[in-house]
Write an enzyme that holds these catalytic residues in place. Structure first.
Site, short mmCIF file in Angstrom:
data_model
loop_
_atom_site.label_atom_id
_atom_site.label_comp_id
_atom_site.label_asym_id
_atom_site.label_seq_id
_atom_site.Cartn_x
_atom_site.Cartn_y
_atom_site.Cartn_z
N SER A 182 1.21 2.71 3.15
CA SER A 182 1.44 2.53 1.60
C SER A 182 1.89 1.13 1.07
O SER A 182 2.64 0.55 1.75
CB SER A 182 2.73 3.38 1.42
OG SER A 182 3.27 3.30 -0.01
N ASN A 207 9.19 -8.30 2.00
CA ASN A 207 8.66 -7.97 0.56
C ASN A 207 9.77 -7.45 -0.05
O ASN A 207 10.52 -6.76 0.29
CB ASN A 207 7.41 -7.18 0.57
CG ASN A 207 7.72 -5.73 0.82
OD1 ASN A 207 7.94 -4.95 -0.63
ND2 ASN A 207 7.53 -5.02 1.97
N ILE A 213 8.78 -6.01 -3.57
CA ILE A 213 7.76 -5.71 -4.66
C ILE A 213 8.71 -4.83 -5.86
O ILE A 213 8.48 -5.16 -6.82
CB ILE A 213 6.88 -4.73 -4.21
CG1 ILE A 213 6.26 -5.52 -2.83
CG2 ILE A 213 5.82 -4.67 -5.37
CD1 ILE A 213 5.49 -7.08 -3.11
N CYS A 271 12.68 3.40 0.69
CA CYS A 271 12.26 2.15 0.20
C CYS A 271 13.50 1.38 -0.02
O CYS A 271 14.31 1.72 -0.78
CB CYS A 271 11.33 2.29 -1.12
SG CYS A 271 11.21 0.64 -1.67
C1 LIG Z 1 4.02 -5.62 0.46
C2 LIG Z 1 4.41 -4.16 0.91
C3 LIG Z 1 4.59 -3.03 -0.01
C4 LIG Z 1 5.10 -1.88 0.66
N1 LIG Z 1 5.27 -0.84 -0.35
C5 LIG Z 1 5.61 0.16 0.15
C6 LIG Z 1 5.76 1.62 -0.62
O1 LIG Z 1 5.65 1.58 -1.89
N2 LIG Z 1 6.12 2.74 -0.15
C7 LIG Z 1 6.32 2.77 1.38
O2 LIG Z 1 6.50 4.16 1.69
N3 LIG Z 1 6.10 1.91 2.24
C8 LIG Z 1 5.97 0.52 1.59
N4 LIG Z 1 5.87 -0.57 2.53
C9 LIG Z 1 5.92 -0.22 4.02
C10 LIG Z 1 4.39 -0.22 4.69
O3 LIG Z 1 3.91 0.93 4.25
C11 LIG Z 1 4.67 -0.13 6.23
O4 LIG Z 1 5.56 0.95 6.43
C12 LIG Z 1 5.60 -1.28 6.89
O5 LIG Z 1 4.84 -2.33 6.20
C13 LIG Z 1 5.44 -1.43 8.13
O6 LIG Z 1 3.93 -1.39 8.60
P1 LIG Z 1 3.12 -2.97 8.98
O7 LIG Z 1 4.07 -3.82 9.62
O8 LIG Z 1 1.79 -2.62 9.53
O9 LIG Z 1 2.94 -3.76 7.57
C14 LIG Z 1 5.19 -1.66 1.83
C15 LIG Z 1 4.87 -2.98 2.91
C16 LIG Z 1 4.53 -4.04 2.32
C17 LIG Z 1 4.52 -5.23 3.38
#
Ligand SMILES: Cc1cc2nc3c(=O)[nH]c(=O)nc-3n(C[C@H](O)[C@H](O)[C@H](O)COP(=O)(O)O)c2cc1C
Ligand SMILES: Cc1cc2nc3c(=O)[nH]c(=O)nc-3n(C[C@H](O)[C@H](O)[C@H](O)COP(=O)(O)OP(=O)(O)OC[C@H]3O[C@@H](n4cnc5c(N)ncnc54)[C@H](O)[C@@H]3O)c2cc1C
Ligand code: FES
Lengths: 281, 319
Positions: free
Chosen positions: B24, B72, B74, B133
């Site tokens: 996500s 982030n 956002i 979040c």
């Molecule tokens: C730019 C960005 C936006 C994200 N937005 C959401 C979100 O809207 N809802 C959510 O549950 N997780 C959100 N996440 C978290 C990711 O889904 C994930 O759980 C987290 O980044 C860890 O995984 P990764 O290290 O592979 O990125 C976001 C992550 C990033 C980097």
């Protein structure tokens, strides 16, 4: 948010190879790489997300304007300001260079020839060689580049804006008067513009804001004026929502998709100027 | 060698064609990434966090790179559930990839109204409740308090027959307690983890790089070790499927999450570095399974992790 968005259908991730790295005065470097897809498809004002490192530090790609294309080759103009750009300027011919692009919406171009006024501040020169060529191809007889920098060594060489288009005028200014006129490049904008002009500007935010202010005060404003902006980027292709910049009338636009080029009136200039500096000291 | 069966049954009708999803917030609603990669080959697409009302998101700068990862803030920019249900969902039903809508809210009623609207839309494979979040006021409350998380999930459960996944926050003292609470309340699966709260300081301006409180969500390779520990802990705490996420860059990383107890995984930040990362993870996992000669992915897992630390060994602690 209105305005043209990037055409992701043209973007591709390409493994290229550096063929030349030229050091210009003042720390600027022009890197040329074999990137056939990007070279064949990039339009003026579009950018590519570059990576020239494995591992996780630096992690993300870095965005750079496509400065020039020739056959299968693409050039980028940059300067070492942080970890990623330090690695890029240290590249040698033969080194691999990964490029995702073209990205961004690019400069709008008129179907008919216009008077073009290009305003370039420092590294803001990067997208303009390609733009100059395209304007000339479209029959624009009157292309002027107003090129400013802090001091002579930091001016992008006039010949590199022209690249053989000798009718293109390049007018230089330096803050310290070491070359060209002493003063700010924005001071030349009013004189260069009339209602037939199309203005294209790229450079530091305070310079772009000054261009916007100048144009607003003109009795005969140009037919249109566009600026190319920068934002820290996560992805470059519209999925992270990390590159938001303030839009006039409230809200944000995504620099990577609804930018980097915006019409001057679409930017919330006070909001943009209030942003903290991009680079970590 | 026969091709391994990559399908993952997460329960209540959600069968992923393979274990690799897009996390996500890193793939929007799929429209951009579909132009760059063959999203339909993937196991699932988890959408950007969707709220009852449209949200503009936080002021810039919203992202900042740190060593081995990124922050982030956002602020859940999204077009609101009405747009997602009426304009996007019809598109999703034409896609090959199952689309799971990530749902966020400030209070229970927000979540429920959001779900009610999505229930009237076709083309959705299920929901991922984002109770974690870190970027909106109160966004963490459910994720931090097992009882509140349980109440939210029980209420959500009563509104939908679709698959209900709950995304856990790692910013808690006892992630297992929250996982157990949402399982008891009727969650079909859990995903772990969301981002870790972090901060980057700008030495030049002597202030945090990100605005507001200066904090953001940390993601990327730097959190993998932490996420693996969280997944293993959640695995021991619940019986429902666990979806692992956090710092997965390649198939080897994904395999580690499967070994830690994940049934499926999500690729997040890696997509920014390399848009095809998720497909490369999928191809790599397929190759690993094929070479190992396993028929089902779970056979890659090895012996189960111990439920309790062996006698005489202290539970992990710093010191
Ligand atoms: C730019 C960005 C936006 C994200 N937005 C959401 C979100 O809207 N809802 C959510 O549950 N997780 C959100 N996440 C978290 C990711 O889904 C994930 O759980 C987290 O980044 C860890 O995984 P990764 O290290 O592979 O990125 C976001 C992550 C990033 C980097
Ligand atoms: C559309 C676009 C086109 C660009 N074209 C050029 C160009 O042609 N030539 C050139 O020299 N520079 C260009 N830049 C700026 C360039 O991308 C940054 O200078 C570069 O990312 C800095 O990386 P770093 O690792 O050296 O610096 P660091 O400061 O170490 O970077 C840390 C992080 O901040 C981000 N960041 C920092 N400053 C900027 C900035 N000004 N803009 C965007 N992201 C930033 C980086 O991407 C990175 O994630 C462009 C930026 C954008 C958005
Ligand atoms: S950089 Fe990710 S949306 Fe623009």
């Amino acid at each position: 948010m209105s305005g043209p968005v990037s055409d992701l259908g043209r973007a591709r991730d390409e493994s290229g190879e550096v063929v030349a790295v030229e050091g210009l005065d003042g720390g600027m470097v022009e890197i040329t790489a074999r990137l056939p897809h990007l070279a064949a498809t990039a339009r003026p004002g579009e950018f590519a997300q570059l990576r020239a490192w494995g591992g996780v530090d630096p992690l993300l790609r870095r965005p750079f304007s496509v400065a020039w294309t020739a056959g299968e080759l693409c050039s980028f103009v940059l300067e070492a300001v942080g970890a990623g750009t330090r690695l890029l300027v240290g590249l040698r011919p033969g080194d691999p260079l990964q490029a995702l692009g073209p990205l961004g919406n690019g400069f709008p171009l008129d179907p008919v020839p216009v008077r073009a006024v290009i305003v370039s501040g420092g590294l803001g020169c990067a997208p303009f060689p390609l733009l100059v060529r395209e304007l000339r191809r479209r029959g624009c007889a009157d292309v002027i580049v107003l090129s400013g920098a802090a001091t002579a060594s930091r001016l992008y060489p006039a010949a590199r804006f022209r690249r053989g288009e000798d009718s293109v005028r390049v007018v230089e200014t330096t803050d310290d008067g070491s070359r060209g006129r002493r003063g700010l490049v924005t001071e030349l904008v009013a004189d260069a513009c009339d209602e037939t002009a199309a203005v294209y500007a790229c450079g530091p935010n305070p310079m772009l804001a000054a261009v916007a202010r100048t144009l607003q005060r003109l009795a005969r404003p140009p037919r249109r004026a566009h600026v190319s902006l920068e934002a820290p980027m996560g992805c470059g292709f519209g999925t992270c929502l990390g590159c938001a910049l303030p839009a006039s009338g409230g809200g944000w636009f995504l620099c990577c998709r609804q930018g980097p080029v915006r019409e001057v009136s679409e930017v919330d200039w006070p909001g943009l100027l209030a942003l903290p500096p991009a680079h970590v000291a | 060698m026969t091709a391994p069966d990559l399908r993952v049954d997460l329960g209540r009708g959600l069968i992923l064609p393979n274990p690799v999803g897009l996390a996500s917030g890193t793939a929007g609603y799929g429209f951009e990434l579909r132009q760059l990669i063959d999203v339909d080959r993937l196991g699932a697409l988890f959408t950007k966090g969707t709220t009852l009302h449209p949200r503009d998101g936080n002021p810039p700068p919203r992202v900042a790179e740190v060593r081995g990862g990124m922050l982030n803030a956002i602020g859940l920019q999204n077009p609101g559930v009405e747009h997602v249900a009426s304009a996007y969902a019809p598109e999703f039903s034409r896609w090959g990839v199952p689309v799971v809508v990530n749902v966020a809210g400030g209070n229970v009623e927000d979540y429920l109204q959001c779900l009610d609207r999505l229930e009237r839309a076709e083309g959705l494979a299920g929901y991922e409740l984002n109770i974690s979040c870190p970027n909106i006021a109160n966004g963490l409350d459910f994720g931090r308090d097992p009882a509140a998380a349980g109440r939210l999930v029980a209420a959500a459960r009563s509104r939908t027959g679709r698959h209900l996944m709950v995304k856990l926050s790692p910013n808690v003292t006892d992630i297992a307690a929250v996982a157990r609470a949402v399982e008891e309340a009727g969650a079909d699966s859990v995903s772990a983890v969301n981002t870790y709260v972090g901060m980057k300081i700008h030495r030049g301006i002597r202030a945090p790089v990100l605005p507001g409180r200066g904090t953001g969500g940390l993601s990327g390779p730097v959190i993998k070790t932490l996420a693996l520990a969280a997944v293993a802990e959640v695995r021991r705490a619940v019986r429902i499927p666990v979806v692992g996420v956090g710092g997965i860059m390649d198939a080897g990383d994904a395999l580690e999450f499967l070994i830690a107890g994940a049934d499926a995984i999500q690729v997040g930040t890696a997509t920014f570095v390399n848009p095809t990362a998720s497909l490369e993870v999928l191809d790599g996992l397929t190759e690993i399974a094929t070479r190992a000669g396993v028929r089902r992915l779970r056979e890659l897992r090895g012996p189960a992790l111990p439920a309790m630390p062996p006698a005489g060994i202290e539970p992990a602690s710093t010191g």
